[in-house]
Design an enzyme around this catalytic site. Structure first.
Site, PDB file in Angstrom:
ATOM      1  N   TYR A  54      35.710  -0.375  85.555  1.00  0.00           N
ATOM      2  CA  TYR A  54      34.459  -1.083  85.268  1.00  0.00           C
ATOM      3  C   TYR A  54      33.305  -0.077  85.156  1.00  0.00           C
ATOM      4  O   TYR A  54      32.439  -0.193  84.296  1.00  0.00           O
ATOM      5  CB  TYR A  54      34.165  -2.134  86.349  1.00  0.00           C
ATOM      6  CG  TYR A  54      32.819  -2.773  86.160  1.00  0.00           C
ATOM      7  CD1 TYR A  54      32.541  -3.511  85.012  1.00  0.00           C
ATOM      8  CD2 TYR A  54      31.805  -2.592  87.092  1.00  0.00           C
ATOM      9  CE1 TYR A  54      31.286  -4.066  84.807  1.00  0.00           C
ATOM     10  CE2 TYR A  54      30.548  -3.146  86.899  1.00  0.00           C
ATOM     11  CZ  TYR A  54      30.294  -3.875  85.758  1.00  0.00           C
ATOM     12  OH  TYR A  54      29.054  -4.412  85.542  1.00  0.00           O
ATOM     13  N   SER A 136      19.488  -3.442  90.373  1.00  0.00           N
ATOM     14  CA  SER A 136      19.756  -4.302  89.211  1.00  0.00           C
ATOM     15  C   SER A 136      19.619  -5.785  89.574  1.00  0.00           C
ATOM     16  O   SER A 136      19.864  -6.181  90.705  1.00  0.00           O
ATOM     17  CB  SER A 136      21.184  -4.029  88.727  1.00  0.00           C
ATOM     18  OG  SER A 136      21.642  -5.075  87.915  1.00  0.00           O
ATOM     19  N   TYR A 160      16.752  -8.671  84.053  1.00  0.00           N
ATOM     20  CA  TYR A 160      17.254  -9.271  82.823  1.00  0.00           C
ATOM     21  C   TYR A 160      16.463 -10.550  82.668  1.00  0.00           C
ATOM     22  O   TYR A 160      16.298 -11.291  83.652  1.00  0.00           O
ATOM     23  CB  TYR A 160      18.741  -9.619  82.951  1.00  0.00           C
ATOM     24  CG  TYR A 160      19.673  -8.443  82.812  1.00  0.00           C
ATOM     25  CD1 TYR A 160      19.671  -7.659  81.665  1.00  0.00           C
ATOM     26  CD2 TYR A 160      20.577  -8.132  83.816  1.00  0.00           C
ATOM     27  CE1 TYR A 160      20.544  -6.595  81.518  1.00  0.00           C
ATOM     28  CE2 TYR A 160      21.458  -7.065  83.683  1.00  0.00           C
ATOM     29  CZ  TYR A 160      21.432  -6.296  82.535  1.00  0.00           C
ATOM     30  OH  TYR A 160      22.292  -5.248  82.382  1.00  0.00           O
ATOM     31  N   HIS A 300      22.692   1.913  77.060  1.00  0.00           N
ATOM     32  CA  HIS A 300      23.350   1.237  78.173  1.00  0.00           C
ATOM     33  C   HIS A 300      24.648   1.976  78.555  1.00  0.00           C
ATOM     34  O   HIS A 300      25.643   1.367  78.924  1.00  0.00           O
ATOM     35  CB  HIS A 300      23.658  -0.215  77.788  1.00  0.00           C
ATOM     36  CG  HIS A 300      23.586  -1.182  78.924  1.00  0.00           C
ATOM     37  ND1 HIS A 300      22.563  -2.064  79.097  1.00  0.00           N
ATOM     38  CD2 HIS A 300      24.436  -1.432  79.947  1.00  0.00           C
ATOM     39  CE1 HIS A 300      22.776  -2.824  80.164  1.00  0.00           C
ATOM     40  NE2 HIS A 300      23.914  -2.451  80.701  1.00  0.00           N
ATOM     41  N   MET A 335      25.576  14.107  82.884  1.00  0.00           N
ATOM     42  CA  MET A 335      26.525  14.436  83.952  1.00  0.00           C
ATOM     43  C   MET A 335      26.215  15.769  84.614  1.00  0.00           C
ATOM     44  O   MET A 335      26.935  16.179  85.523  1.00  0.00           O
ATOM     45  CB  MET A 335      27.952  14.500  83.369  1.00  0.00           C
ATOM     46  CG  MET A 335      28.517  13.176  82.921  1.00  0.00           C
ATOM     47  SD  MET A 335      29.028  12.127  84.305  1.00  0.00           S
ATOM     48  CE  MET A 335      30.625  12.867  84.694  1.00  0.00           C
ATOM     49  N   GLY A 354      23.641   6.898  85.573  1.00  0.00           N
ATOM     50  CA  GLY A 354      24.333   5.689  86.017  1.00  0.00           C
ATOM     51  C   GLY A 354      25.677   6.060  86.619  1.00  0.00           C
ATOM     52  O   GLY A 354      25.846   6.147  87.835  1.00  0.00           O
TER      53      GLY A 354
HETATM   54  C1  LIG Z   1      28.908   0.022  86.296  1.00  0.00           C
HETATM   55  C2  LIG Z   1      27.627  -0.075  85.537  1.00  0.00           C
HETATM   56  C3  LIG Z   1      26.836  -1.190  85.678  1.00  0.00           C
HETATM   57  C4  LIG Z   1      25.618  -1.291  84.983  1.00  0.00           C
HETATM   58  N1  LIG Z   1      24.810  -2.357  85.213  1.00  0.00           N
HETATM   59  C5  LIG Z   1      23.574  -2.381  84.628  1.00  0.00           C
HETATM   60  C6  LIG Z   1      22.654  -3.411  84.947  1.00  0.00           C
HETATM   61  O1  LIG Z   1      22.935  -4.293  85.749  1.00  0.00           O
HETATM   62  N2  LIG Z   1      21.445  -3.384  84.333  1.00  0.00           N
HETATM   63  C7  LIG Z   1      21.078  -2.398  83.432  1.00  0.00           C
HETATM   64  O2  LIG Z   1      19.962  -2.414  82.913  1.00  0.00           O
HETATM   65  N3  LIG Z   1      21.944  -1.415  83.129  1.00  0.00           N
HETATM   66  C8  LIG Z   1      23.163  -1.372  83.713  1.00  0.00           C
HETATM   67  N4  LIG Z   1      24.017  -0.341  83.434  1.00  0.00           N
HETATM   68  C9  LIG Z   1      23.593   0.723  82.495  1.00  0.00           C
HETATM   69  C10 LIG Z   1      22.874   1.844  83.260  1.00  0.00           C
HETATM   70  O3  LIG Z   1      21.644   1.400  83.770  1.00  0.00           O
HETATM   71  C11 LIG Z   1      22.630   3.054  82.363  1.00  0.00           C
HETATM   72  O4  LIG Z   1      21.936   2.659  81.215  1.00  0.00           O
HETATM   73  C12 LIG Z   1      23.902   3.801  81.970  1.00  0.00           C
HETATM   74  O5  LIG Z   1      24.837   3.786  83.019  1.00  0.00           O
HETATM   75  C13 LIG Z   1      23.573   5.244  81.625  1.00  0.00           C
HETATM   76  O6  LIG Z   1      24.681   5.955  81.178  1.00  0.00           O
HETATM   77  P1  LIG Z   1      25.569   6.884  82.150  1.00  0.00           P
HETATM   78  O7  LIG Z   1      26.389   5.974  82.995  1.00  0.00           O
HETATM   79  O8  LIG Z   1      26.407   7.667  81.208  1.00  0.00           O
HETATM   80  O9  LIG Z   1      24.640   7.729  82.979  1.00  0.00           O
HETATM   81  C14 LIG Z   1      25.237  -0.243  84.107  1.00  0.00           C
HETATM   82  C15 LIG Z   1      26.054   0.876  83.969  1.00  0.00           C
HETATM   83  C16 LIG Z   1      27.236   0.980  84.678  1.00  0.00           C
HETATM   84  C17 LIG Z   1      28.072   2.214  84.524  1.00  0.00           C
END
Ligand SMILES: Cc1cc2nc3c(=O)[nH]c(=O)nc-3n(C[C@H](O)[C@H](O)[C@H](O)COP(=O)(O)O)c2cc1C
Length: 430
Positions: A54, A136, A160, A300, A335, A354
């Site tokens: 996930y 979040s 959201y 995202h 990273m 993230g």
């Molecule tokens: C497991 C997971 C859950 C995420 N949930 C949200 C969320 O609830 N709201 C949101 O705006 N972005 C969410 N994101 C996107 C992150 O905020 C972010 O944009 C993204 O992870 C950045 O890329 P990276 O994982 O390569 O650093 C999520 C990302 C991951 C990996």
């Protein structure tokens, strides 16, 4: 002829020193970590496939994520030698807050499913490291609990927009009452992206036991034990839910969200307003003009639209379009602390992570997140110094050039606005 001799005990002794075993499991696990990829390997070993995938996975063919990660590598650093870098200042100012170095933690949903320590551990590690943490809407810790557990921290709340706007207003009010000063409105989710790993794994919230997940979990007993013996998952802002992530998202997300909603939220909220998920120069201008205090370039993490624009390639053009005073954040694929250097040099005010932080959380809870932040800070600092730059504020496009690969072929039908789509402008000094 090589002269040989019989080894003496004094010579041998130094090679025979046995390192005592560290009884602290987390410290032991993290002791040989050299970068975030090492932490990811530990995370994978310790976390069942459903939550790990996930986090690790992205939408459809995962092209957006692979390209974004490659783009951070496809750069060339131009060091200025004979530039003294003894007197260092790696800090950065965002919305009048001083952050320890220009990195922040992205909002991520369902965090307590990855590791039972959840948002509180991550928020505390961020507070200790002097960087902001995002909670979040899909978080598994309440706004109030996180604020109470991180007294010295700087937490932002990611929103959201619900179909039911009244519920969104109620969340914004709760955030304000709990002391949050920054709201991040995520706008790249009119509907849920298709995360194929989750479909194939049969992922649901809460997780369901099948023979496959049972076997996978049996190999990761610590995760299972922690999951079963701590508070069941509950959400920061949802009352309760059963279903797949896509079902939850599609029930919540509003496909009618538009620029008027940004203007509407601007009227409701007098704190800092950040709009996350911007992927074209035109949209960066629109949300800036609608009153956003910052634009957050992001696809995202490749989890929504696959084959989306590479945020790094968008960055110089957005900086050019919005001017020096705008606040610009960027994420997707970061990273390494050297990626943060690239982001700042190319015009961002802060880079966001993230997955990198979630790998740390899955590897070793709060200590794992702290490790990720300290490794990335060390990488950031070292890269800065090797570039001959002593202060974050002195980084500029002259230090990092983007190498041209996978950037759009100019198209006269959409490139009529200068610098809008398809071109990376030459470096310019900010
Ligand atoms: C497991 C997971 C859950 C995420 N949930 C949200 C969320 O609830 N709201 C949101 O705006 N972005 C969410 N994101 C996107 C992150 O905020 C972010 O944009 C993204 O992870 C950045 O890329 P990276 O994982 O390569 O650093 C999520 C990302 C991951 C990996």
């Amino acid at each position: 002829m090589t002269q040989r001799r019989i080894p003496r005990w004094q010579d041998l002794r130094q090679f025979l020193q046995v390192k005592p075993i560290d009884l602290d499991g987390k410290r032991r696990r993290l002791s040989s970590v050299a970068d975030v990829w090492d932490i990811r390997r530990i995370a994978r070993r310790r976390t069942p496939a459903v939550p790990f995938d996930y986090v690790d996975g992205a939408a459809e063919g995962e092209v957006s994520l692979r390209r974004a990660r490659q783009a951070w590598r496809d750069v060339e650093f131009h060091p200025a030698v004979l530039s003294p870098v003894g007197d260092l200042d790696v800090s950065q100012t965002i919305f009048d807050h001083r952050v320890a170095f220009p990195l922040g933690i992205c909002p991520t949903g369902f965090v307590r499913m990855m590791n039972h320590e959840g948002e509180i551990a991550a928020g505390q590690a961020a507070a200790d490291a002097g960087v902001p943490y995002n909670l979040s809407t899909m978080g598994t810790t309440s706004l109030e609990d996180l604020a109470g557990a991180t007294p010295g921290g700087w937490n932002w709340f990611q929103l959201y927009l619900w179909k039911d706007r009244e519920r969104s207003v109620a969340l914004v009010e709760r955030a304000k009452a709990a002391g949050y000063d920054t709201i991040v409105l995520t706008v790249d989710c009119p509907v849920a992206g298709a995360r194929l790993r989750d479909v194939r794994n049969g992922m649901t919230i809460p997780p369901r036991l099948t023979p496959k997940t049972f076997l996978n979990g049996a190999l990761r007993p610590a995760w299972v034990w922690n999951f079963l013996t701590t508070e069941p998952l509950r959400f920061a802002s949802l009352d309760s839910w059963n279903g797949t992530v896509a079902e939850i998202a599609n029930a919540m997300f509003d496909p009618t969200i538009s620029i008027e909603d940004v203007e509407w939220l601007r009227e409701q909220w007098d704190g800092n307003l950040v709009v996350k998920g911007i992927q074209t120069v035109t949209d960066a201008r629109r949300v800036h003009d609608a009153g956003a205090d910052a634009v957050w370039l992001s696809n995202h993490g490749g989890r929504q639209l696959d084959r989306a624009p590479i945020p790094l390639h968008l960055l110089p053009r957005v900086r050019e379009a919005l001017g020096d005073d705008a606040t610009i954040l960027i994420d997707t694929g970061i990273m390494n602390g050297a990626d943060v250097v690239t982001a700042i040099a190319q015009g961002a005010d802060m880079a966001m992570i993230g997955r990198a932080y979630l790998y740390g959380l899955m590897a070793a809870g709060r200590e794992g997140v702290a490790k990720v932040l300290s490794v990335m800070r060390a990488e950031y600092t070292r890269t800065l110094q090797l570039l001959g730059v002593a202060r974050t504020a002195d980084l500029g496009p002259q230090h990092v050039r983007l190498l041209r690969r996978l950037s759009p072929i100019p198209d006269p039908r959409v490139d009529d606005a200068p610098n809008d789509e398809g071109r990376i402008p030459l470096a310019r000094t900010r």
